[in-house]
Design an enzyme around this catalytic site. Structure first.
Site, PDB file in Angstrom:
ATOM      1  N   ASP A 163       1.817   6.654  -7.064  1.00  0.00           N
ATOM      2  CA  ASP A 163       3.112   6.413  -6.410  1.00  0.00           C
ATOM      3  C   ASP A 163       3.401   4.915  -6.543  1.00  0.00           C
ATOM      4  OD1 ASP A 163       5.290   6.346  -4.691  1.00  0.00           O
ATOM      5  OD2 ASP A 163       4.187   7.018  -2.917  1.00  0.00           O
ATOM      6  N   ASP A 198      11.623   4.379  -7.535  1.00  0.00           N
ATOM      7  CA  ASP A 198      10.341   4.827  -6.989  1.00  0.00           C
ATOM      8  C   ASP A 198       9.889   6.041  -7.801  1.00  0.00           C
ATOM      9  OD1 ASP A 198       8.158   5.424  -5.388  1.00  0.00           O
ATOM     10  OD2 ASP A 198       9.240   5.251  -3.499  1.00  0.00           O
ATOM     11  N   HIS A 211       1.184   4.683   3.039  1.00  0.00           N
ATOM     12  CA  HIS A 211       0.612   5.951   3.480  1.00  0.00           C
ATOM     13  C   HIS A 211      -0.650   6.303   2.719  1.00  0.00           C
ATOM     14  CE1 HIS A 211       2.686   7.552  -0.154  1.00  0.00           C
ATOM     15  NE2 HIS A 211       3.578   6.630   0.163  1.00  0.00           N
ATOM     16  N   GLU A 242       3.609   0.042   0.475  1.00  0.00           N
ATOM     17  CA  GLU A 242       5.007  -0.089   0.062  1.00  0.00           C
ATOM     18  C   GLU A 242       5.872  -0.883   1.036  1.00  0.00           C
ATOM     19  OE1 GLU A 242       7.342   3.504  -0.524  1.00  0.00           O
ATOM     20  OE2 GLU A 242       5.835   4.701   0.480  1.00  0.00           O
TER      21      GLU A 242
END
Ligand code: CO
Length: 288
Positions: free
Chosen positions: A91, A80, A148, A181
């Site tokens: 991300d 990650d 998120h 994710e």
């Protein structure tokens, strides 16, 4: 917007690089250090330490300076990568190694979710698509981990994007930036619990501390990382006593120490992640 696109591109390229060097026999520490060095070479900064989570660990593992853990042929490894450019974050993650079907389940879920990142979309619809894609391969989606919202210098902000149909009828809005994710597991619980410390910290409150060295370190953290997560390893290079000061600052309530998160039945876990700008045609910033 330029910085968001740039951060996403660097994150995508560096994740690709990390996956390319993640061959059996390499130390996790080597993957982390080389990838973090490349982030800086490309003009970004790590938005968090490269997370290298093995097997039943779903997330939050950053090797320490003396960590000898190897990636072996039997392992499944989640990589990650987070990059920021002036606080704008990309991300992204991918899973490599053993158990290709489980790896594909997380990828399927991500691919099913991305086209749904459009204005007006209800959050539970994304969760449902993720859960279904994973179930199709007869695995479980991990329910207590989620995607998120992302905003400047905030890795997790605003909304949570569920990895199952949680009934959340709130909607996405045009231009919102989110990280999707999904996590898939062959375990029986489908949920993660907290384990040992991960080696990852975040500044919680820069309140005054007596010890002069600790004070210097807090000032350094505030300047270098703002409120983004950082690795204990990074500070060991700057401060001789970091190994002692970090736990001290956690006890003082200055720093938050992230625990490792592992699937509670110790099943294997895969993960896939992209950062997406919500639009009629969603823009994936971390895709290269
Ligand atoms: Co994320």
């Amino acid at each position: 917007m330029e910085d968001w696109i740039k951060a996403g591109k660097i994150a995508g390229e560096c994740l690709d690089y990390a996956c390319s060097i993640a061959k059996p026999g390499i130390k996790l520490l080597e993957i982390a250090e080389k990838t973090e060095a490349m982030i800086k070479e490309k003009g970004g900064k790590p938005a968090f330490p490269v997370n290298l989570s093995l097997n039943h660990i779903a997330a939050h593992y950053a090797p320490s300076t003396d960590d000898d853990t190897l990636f072996t042929e039997e392992d499944i490894l989640k990589i990650d990568v987070g990059v920021h450019v002036n606080g704008c974050i990309g991300d992204t993650s991918r899973t490599v190694g053993n158990n290709k079907e489980l790896i594909q389940a997380a990828e399927d879920a991500l691919n099913a979710a991305i086209p749904l990142c459009t204005p007006g979309r209800e959050l539970h619809e994304i969760g449902k698509a993720i859960e279904n894609a994973i179930a199709k391969r007869r695995f479980m989606s991990i329910r207590n981990l989620c995607g998120h919202g992302v905003s400047e210098y905030k890795l997790h902000s605003g909304i949570s994007i569920p990895n199952y149909d949680n009934g959340d009828k709130r909607t996405l809005t045009e231009g919102q930036i989110i990280a999707i994710e999904p996590f898939a597991t062959n375990g029986s619980s489908g949920k993660v619990v907290e384990g040992k410390p991960s080696g990852i910290y975040r500044l919680m409150s820069a309140k005054p501390v007596r010890d002069m060295n600790a004070r210097k370190m807090v000032a350094y953290i505030a300047k270098e990382y703002n409120t983004l997560p950082f690795a204990g390893r990074w500070l060991e290079k700057e401060f001789q006593r970091a190994k002692y000061l970090l736990p001290f600052l956690v006890r003082e309530g200055v720093l938050h120490s992230y625990p490792q998160l592992y699937e509670s039945s110790r099943g294997l876990v895969s993960q896939a992640e992209h950062t997406v700008i919500v639009k009629e045609k969603p823009v994936v910033t971390t895709k290269i």
